[in-house]
Design an enzyme around this catalytic site. Sequence first.
Site, PDB file in Angstrom:
ATOM      1  N   CYS A 131       0.854  -1.179   0.000  1.00 18.94           N
ATOM      2  CA  CYS A 131       0.000   0.000   0.000  1.00 18.94           C
ATOM      3  C   CYS A 131       0.896   1.237   0.000  1.00 18.94           C
ATOM      4  CB  CYS A 131      -0.770  -0.056   1.310  1.00 18.94           C
ATOM      5  SG  CYS A 131      -2.371   0.602   1.203  1.00 18.94           S
ATOM      6  N   GLU A 155       1.617  -4.524  -5.224  1.00 21.92           N
ATOM      7  CA  GLU A 155       0.442  -5.398  -5.088  1.00 21.92           C
ATOM      8  C   GLU A 155      -0.687  -4.889  -5.977  1.00 21.92           C
ATOM      9  OE1 GLU A 155      -0.508  -6.408  -0.935  1.00 21.92           O
ATOM     10  OE2 GLU A 155      -2.613  -6.216  -1.514  1.00 21.92           O
TER      11      GLU A 155
HETATM   12  N1  ACO Z   1      -3.633  13.248 -11.948  1.00 21.88           N
HETATM   13  C1  ACO Z   1      -2.848  12.922 -13.021  1.00 21.88           C
HETATM   14  N2  ACO Z   1      -1.633  12.331 -12.905  1.00 21.88           N
HETATM   15  C2  ACO Z   1      -1.193  12.039 -11.666  1.00 21.88           C
HETATM   16  C3  ACO Z   1      -1.961  12.361 -10.498  1.00 21.88           C
HETATM   17  C4  ACO Z   1      -3.226  12.988 -10.698  1.00 21.88           C
HETATM   18  N3  ACO Z   1      -3.979  13.339  -9.645  1.00 21.88           N
HETATM   19  N4  ACO Z   1      -1.273  11.974  -9.402  1.00 21.88           N
HETATM   20  C5  ACO Z   1      -0.115  11.423  -9.849  1.00 21.88           C
HETATM   21  N5  ACO Z   1      -0.073  11.464 -11.200  1.00 21.88           N
HETATM   22  C6  ACO Z   1       0.989  10.935 -12.084  1.00 21.88           C
HETATM   23  C7  ACO Z   1       1.693  12.091 -12.761  1.00 21.88           C
HETATM   24  O1  ACO Z   1       2.330  11.592 -13.930  1.00 21.88           O
HETATM   25  C8  ACO Z   1       2.713  12.465 -11.716  1.00 21.88           C
HETATM   26  O2  ACO Z   1       3.801  13.153 -12.213  1.00 21.88           O
HETATM   27  P1  ACO Z   1       3.707  14.762 -12.429  1.00 21.88           P
HETATM   28  O3  ACO Z   1       3.019  15.357 -11.228  1.00 21.88           O
HETATM   29  O4  ACO Z   1       5.133  15.166 -12.531  1.00 21.88           O
HETATM   30  O5  ACO Z   1       2.921  14.928 -13.687  1.00 21.88           O
HETATM   31  C9  ACO Z   1       3.147  11.096 -11.241  1.00 21.88           C
HETATM   32  O6  ACO Z   1       1.971  10.307 -11.257  1.00 21.88           O
HETATM   33  C10 ACO Z   1       3.740  11.021  -9.864  1.00 21.88           C
HETATM   34  O7  ACO Z   1       3.333  12.042  -9.049  1.00 21.88           O
HETATM   35  P2  ACO Z   1       3.978  12.200  -7.621  1.00 21.88           P
HETATM   36  O8  ACO Z   1       3.895  13.642  -7.249  1.00 21.88           O
HETATM   37  O9  ACO Z   1       5.327  11.582  -7.553  1.00 21.88           O
HETATM   38  O10 ACO Z   1       3.024  11.295  -6.753  1.00 21.88           O
HETATM   39  P3  ACO Z   1       2.206  11.711  -5.462  1.00 21.88           P
HETATM   40  O11 ACO Z   1       3.111  12.169  -4.383  1.00 21.88           O
HETATM   41  O12 ACO Z   1       1.084  12.602  -5.836  1.00 21.88           O
HETATM   42  O13 ACO Z   1       1.658  10.278  -4.973  1.00 21.88           O
HETATM   43  C11 ACO Z   1       0.117   8.484  -4.964  1.00 21.88           C
HETATM   44  C12 ACO Z   1       1.054   9.335  -5.829  1.00 21.88           C
HETATM   45  C13 ACO Z   1       0.925   7.820  -3.842  1.00 21.88           C
HETATM   46  C14 ACO Z   1      -0.502   7.381  -5.802  1.00 21.88           C
HETATM   47  C15 ACO Z   1      -0.982   9.440  -4.375  1.00 21.88           C
HETATM   48  O14 ACO Z   1      -1.761   9.910  -5.434  1.00 21.88           O
HETATM   49  C16 ACO Z   1      -1.861   8.802  -3.335  1.00 21.88           C
HETATM   50  O15 ACO Z   1      -1.487   8.658  -2.187  1.00 21.88           O
HETATM   51  N6  ACO Z   1      -3.112   8.456  -3.730  1.00 21.88           N
HETATM   52  C17 ACO Z   1      -4.103   7.911  -2.795  1.00 21.88           C
HETATM   53  C18 ACO Z   1      -3.737   6.523  -2.373  1.00 21.88           C
HETATM   54  C19 ACO Z   1      -3.490   5.613  -3.570  1.00 21.88           C
HETATM   55  O16 ACO Z   1      -4.265   5.563  -4.503  1.00 21.88           O
HETATM   56  N7  ACO Z   1      -2.348   4.845  -3.507  1.00 21.88           N
HETATM   57  C20 ACO Z   1      -1.972   3.875  -4.526  1.00 21.88           C
HETATM   58  C21 ACO Z   1      -2.739   2.633  -4.354  1.00 21.88           C
HETATM   59  S1  ACO Z   1      -2.063   1.275  -5.252  1.00 21.88           S
HETATM   60  C22 ACO Z   1      -1.011   0.515  -4.129  1.00 21.88           C
HETATM   61  O17 ACO Z   1      -1.033   0.887  -2.988  1.00 21.88           O
HETATM   62  C23 ACO Z   1      -0.021  -0.531  -4.569  1.00 21.88           C
END
Ligand code: ACO
Length: 322
Positions: free
Chosen positions: A170, A204
């Site tokens: 996660c 996962e």
């Molecule tokens: N819309 C479009 N693209 C996105 C978005 C968004 N809201 N969020 C991330 N991305 C893509 C983009 O390409 C982004 O790069 P950019 O901002 O330079 O364009 C890239 O992903 C990475 O962005 P980061 O800033 O490094 O990632 P962030 O710190 O926002 O964290 C995460 C990503 C962990 C998935 C976050 O959105 C989150 O916590 N979401 C809620 C929980 C979740 O869904 N976790 C993943 C579940 S799957 C698993 O756990 C295995």
Amino acid sequence: MFQPDTDSTNRTSALSATELFKIKDVRIGDYTMKAWFVAPYPEEYTQQPQLYICEFCFKYMASDYIAGRHKLKCAMKHPPGDEIYREGAISIFEVDGRKNKATDDVPYHNQMYCQNLCLIAKMFLDHKTLYYDVEPFLFYIMTEVDEDGCHFVGYFSKEKCSAMNYNVSCILTLPCYQRKGYGQYLIDFSYLLTKREGKTGTPERPLSDLGLLSYRSYWRSVLFRELRKVDEATSVEELSARTSLTPDDIIACLQLNDMLFKDKITGRYQIDIHDQTLEEHAKKMAQKNYIQIVPEKLTWTPFVLSKERLASITGEATHQVK
Ligand code: ACO
Ligand code: ZN
């Protein structure tokens, strides 16, 4: 601040009225965020419009007053467990989900800390259900350090023993820190651990929508960076050895970016490097100027489970019946 996407909004509107009542704002440290999904906090904490969470110990509280009093006396200024990485203002701790004894230094049980962390994650993640059974997992807590302590930014959990080669169970960046590159940082860190274990790994499944976007973005960056260093004769296996990505994830990523095709006669995959695409991508990434992991700053040895502990986690008997 990022708001739930259409998909999650739809899921929210499908909830019953009682469940909707439980969706609220949450205050963690200096930030107030909208909870995206319902998390199973005890009833008495879901009756007020806002939930308060201590950013250091993750204790949850029902009022500003109680949270203020807790802040004055909370002895934790950093996560429990071991600090395994420090570079600049970023510090990462490894916390074992197994129950531990509270000490003067860390007056808190790891297990409760990890359970409370899973509840926080549940507010931003719809499809994961782990809250209480945290023992089989290690938690990697990313913080930003200043004179007040280690402020929670995000984390990922990882099974101590994954039959499926999962290196992340996660992953979460708190919404107030999202879209700044911390997610990529955490993912990169998870692969650094996998590299130290001499393995390949994959997150996962299923991935959330945001998880998929972030992983695709990370895999593309890592593979493009490697492809700039090697020649066309490289193989999926070589890329896997260099990056710790699984061959399946590499194939999927290269196909998605039109850089892989299957030879119809030999049936073998052939990598087709587009130099211009790689250069443009490198330029774009440099402009973003995201913080980067410094692998040398990791002080960590892979977790080793004793036979007994492994058996207690997997539910298998340790002694053979003769
Ligand atoms: N819309 C479009 N693209 C996105 C978005 C968004 N809201 N969020 C991330 N991305 C893509 C983009 O390409 C982004 O790069 P950019 O901002 O330079 O364009 C890239 O992903 C990475 O962005 P980061 O800033 O490094 O990632 P962030 O710190 O926002 O964290 C995460 C990503 C962990 C998935 C976050 O959105 C989150 O916590 N979401 C809620 C929980 C979740 O869904 N976790 C993943 C579940 S799957 C698993 O756990 C295995
Ligand atoms: Zn506290």
